[in-house]
Write an enzyme that holds these catalytic residues in place. Structure first.
Site, PDB file in Angstrom:
ATOM      1  N   ASP A 143       0.870  -1.185   0.000  1.00  0.00           N
ATOM      2  CA  ASP A 143       0.000   0.000   0.000  1.00  0.00           C
ATOM      3  C   ASP A 143       0.903   1.230   0.000  1.00  0.00           C
ATOM      4  O   ASP A 143       2.133   1.126  -0.037  1.00  0.00           O
ATOM      5  CB  ASP A 143      -0.945  -0.010   1.218  1.00  0.00           C
ATOM      6  CG  ASP A 143      -2.260   0.742   0.955  1.00  0.00           C
ATOM      7  OD1 ASP A 143      -2.213   1.959   0.685  1.00  0.00           O
ATOM      8  OD2 ASP A 143      -3.337   0.109   1.049  1.00  0.00           O
ATOM      9  N   HIS A 156     -12.782  -0.243  -7.570  1.00  0.00           N
ATOM     10  CA  HIS A 156     -13.976   0.618  -7.601  1.00  0.00           C
ATOM     11  C   HIS A 156     -13.653   2.080  -7.242  1.00  0.00           C
ATOM     12  O   HIS A 156     -14.474   2.964  -7.450  1.00  0.00           O
ATOM     13  CB  HIS A 156     -15.102   0.052  -6.712  1.00  0.00           C
ATOM     14  CG  HIS A 156     -14.912   0.222  -5.236  1.00  0.00           C
ATOM     15  ND1 HIS A 156     -15.953   0.049  -4.334  1.00  0.00           N
ATOM     16  CD2 HIS A 156     -13.820   0.533  -4.485  1.00  0.00           C
ATOM     17  CE1 HIS A 156     -15.497   0.269  -3.112  1.00  0.00           C
ATOM     18  NE2 HIS A 156     -14.223   0.551  -3.176  1.00  0.00           N
ATOM     19  N   PHE A 216       0.660   1.419  -6.797  1.00  0.00           N
ATOM     20  CA  PHE A 216       0.299   0.382  -7.772  1.00  0.00           C
ATOM     21  C   PHE A 216       0.230   0.941  -9.196  1.00  0.00           C
ATOM     22  O   PHE A 216      -0.091   0.216 -10.127  1.00  0.00           O
ATOM     23  CB  PHE A 216      -0.961  -0.373  -7.385  1.00  0.00           C
ATOM     24  CG  PHE A 216      -2.140   0.434  -6.884  1.00  0.00           C
ATOM     25  CD1 PHE A 216      -2.580   1.560  -7.534  1.00  0.00           C
ATOM     26  CD2 PHE A 216      -2.839  -0.009  -5.763  1.00  0.00           C
ATOM     27  CE1 PHE A 216      -3.682   2.261  -7.089  1.00  0.00           C
ATOM     28  CE2 PHE A 216      -3.944   0.698  -5.290  1.00  0.00           C
ATOM     29  CZ  PHE A 216      -4.371   1.839  -5.957  1.00  0.00           C
ATOM     30  N   GLY A 232       4.586   1.502  -1.744  1.00  0.00           N
ATOM     31  CA  GLY A 232       4.751   1.951  -3.116  1.00  0.00           C
ATOM     32  C   GLY A 232       3.428   2.365  -3.707  1.00  0.00           C
ATOM     33  O   GLY A 232       2.439   2.479  -2.991  1.00  0.00           O
TER      34      GLY A 232
HETATM   35  C1  LIG Z   1     -10.906   1.465  -0.361  1.00  0.00           C
HETATM   36  S1  LIG Z   1      -9.336   1.139   0.360  1.00  0.00           S
HETATM   37  C2  LIG Z   1      -9.379  -0.648   0.495  1.00  0.00           C
HETATM   38  C3  LIG Z   1      -8.367  -1.185   1.467  1.00  0.00           C
HETATM   39  C4  LIG Z   1      -8.377  -2.722   1.631  1.00  0.00           C
HETATM   40  N1  LIG Z   1      -8.049  -3.402   0.387  1.00  0.00           N
HETATM   41  C5  LIG Z   1      -9.698  -3.190   2.171  1.00  0.00           C
HETATM   42  O1  LIG Z   1     -10.423  -3.883   1.474  1.00  0.00           O
HETATM   43  O2  LIG Z   1     -10.019  -2.852   3.314  1.00  0.00           O
HETATM   44  C6  LIG Z   1      -8.235   1.401  -1.019  1.00  0.00           C
HETATM   45  C7  LIG Z   1      -6.761   1.246  -0.688  1.00  0.00           C
HETATM   46  O3  LIG Z   1      -5.979   1.618  -1.826  1.00  0.00           O
HETATM   47  C8  LIG Z   1      -4.814   2.254  -1.349  1.00  0.00           C
HETATM   48  N2  LIG Z   1      -4.208   3.068  -2.416  1.00  0.00           N
HETATM   49  C9  LIG Z   1      -4.683   4.209  -2.977  1.00  0.00           C
HETATM   50  N3  LIG Z   1      -3.838   4.645  -3.926  1.00  0.00           N
HETATM   51  C10 LIG Z   1      -2.801   3.767  -3.960  1.00  0.00           C
HETATM   52  C11 LIG Z   1      -1.621   3.675  -4.762  1.00  0.00           C
HETATM   53  N4  LIG Z   1      -1.354   4.573  -5.711  1.00  0.00           N
HETATM   54  N5  LIG Z   1      -0.795   2.621  -4.545  1.00  0.00           N
HETATM   55  C12 LIG Z   1      -1.070   1.698  -3.586  1.00  0.00           C
HETATM   56  N6  LIG Z   1      -2.181   1.723  -2.811  1.00  0.00           N
HETATM   57  C13 LIG Z   1      -3.036   2.756  -3.000  1.00  0.00           C
HETATM   58  C14 LIG Z   1      -5.320   3.090  -0.208  1.00  0.00           C
HETATM   59  O4  LIG Z   1      -4.298   3.531   0.657  1.00  0.00           O
HETATM   60  C15 LIG Z   1      -6.304   2.134   0.454  1.00  0.00           C
HETATM   61  O5  LIG Z   1      -5.695   1.343   1.442  1.00  0.00           O
END
Ligand SMILES: C[S@@+](CC[C@H](N)C(=O)[O-])C[C@H]1O[C@@H](n2cnc3c(N)ncnc32)[C@H](O)[C@@H]1O
Length: 282
Positions: free
Chosen positions: A141, A187, A169, A167
């Site tokens: 994350d 989403h 994604f 990092g």
């Molecule tokens: C809606 S949350 C879902 C978190 C987890 N997967 C869950 O189901 O509880 C979306 C996640 O994407 C991460 N995120 C957003 N942009 C990101 C990026 N560029 N690279 C890595 N993670 C990212 C956020 O920090 C967050 O933890």
């Protein structure tokens, strides 16, 4: 409290005393499946201020959050650690609530190593590792999220089988795992960004690895208010959208995957399984 009792959160007794109902009980931090952190999150001023600009999203199809705050929610929370902690706890509530039905829906135990891409504080990964003692995990994350997660993995007793990697994604994710989980990640994003995230995963994956996207199905017309309002929430805040399984399948193909199966995982969620297509067959 009277207003909330009229909605079933409390039950008003004689003498203006109030008891918890099963819904109200979920707000306790020591409830079996608490959702209080989610309730705390949706009431944050910066979040409902974005909803105050709903009309901007309706007119333009763009994020009201970015319009209001001049930055996307991820950047905003990176700059505001208190809000980041509240959001990450809210996500953990939702992940915990659905983890049993998710684990029942799909045999995660067939995979030895799993990367949870955008895995937040690791709630799902903790549950997977506890259920499968031979499994190794990687929590991936943004830096401010994984920094806060390490202690929680140790506290849950899975720290030795789980490393954290910080990092984006959009750049790269750890290579060579058997399965890549994206739960409640795609989403958050519109189609071009969702495809870019899937392509990053595809580059990191061996030909026999699996992609496991855990998301809602938007559902048929006139039904599934949870999914339809989540769709609006995704538009207003991160600028994303809920999708049908077929729409996820179309994203998969664009990014180099074939949709293999999509078992229902409770709470309207599905485990949408992608298989890498050989290079050059898209
Ligand atoms: C809606 S949350 C879902 C978190 C987890 N997967 C869950 O189901 O509880 C979306 C996640 O994407 C991460 N995120 C957003 N942009 C990101 C990026 N560029 N690279 C890595 N993670 C990212 C956020 O920090 C967050 O933890």
């Amino acid at each position: 409290m009277r207003a909330l009792a009229s909605e079933g959160v409390f039950h008003e007794e004689d003498g203006r005393r109030f008891a918890l109902t099963p819904i109200g009980d979920c707000l306790r931090s020591d409830a079996e499946e608490p959702v209080g952190a989610w309730a705390a999150f949706v009431g944050r001023p910066y979040y409902w201020q974005a909803w105050g600009d709903l009309l901007h999203s309706i007119r333009t199809g763009e994020s009201a959050f970015a319009h209001r705050h001049g930055i996307d929610p991820w950047g905003y929370r990176a700059r505001n650690p208190e809000e980041a902690a509240i959001f990450d706890r809210a996500m953990a509530d939702l992940a915990r609530r659905a983890s049993r039905s998710t684990l029942d829906a799909y045999d995660f135990g067939r995979h030895r190593t799993i990367v949870d891409v955008g895995g937040g504080r690791g709630e799902l990964l903790v549950n997977l590792l506890k259920a499968h003692p031979a499994m190794q995990g990687v929590l991936f994350d943004l830096p401010h999220v994984v920094e806060a997660a390490g202690g929680e993995l140790d506290a849950a007793g899975v720290g030795e089988r789980c490393r954290t990697v910080a990092g984006s994604f959009f750049d790269e994710v750890p290579q060579g795992a058997d399965a890549y989980v994206l739960r409640a990640v795609l989403h958050d994003w519109d189609d071009p960004e969702a495809v870019a995230i899937l392509e990053t995963c595809r580059r990191a994956m061996a030909a026999d690895a699996s992609l496991l996207v855990i998301e809602r199905d938007i559902g048929p017309p006139n039904a599934r208010p949870d999914a339809k309002f989540s769709d609006l929430n995704m538009l207003v805040a991160p600028g994303g959208r809920e999708r049908s399984i077929a729409e996820y399948g179309a994203l998969f193909v664009t990014a180099g995957f074939r949709l293999a199966e999509s078992p229902a995982a409770g709470f309207g969620l599905h485990v949408i399984v992608g298989v890498p297509m050989p290079d050059g067959t898209r």
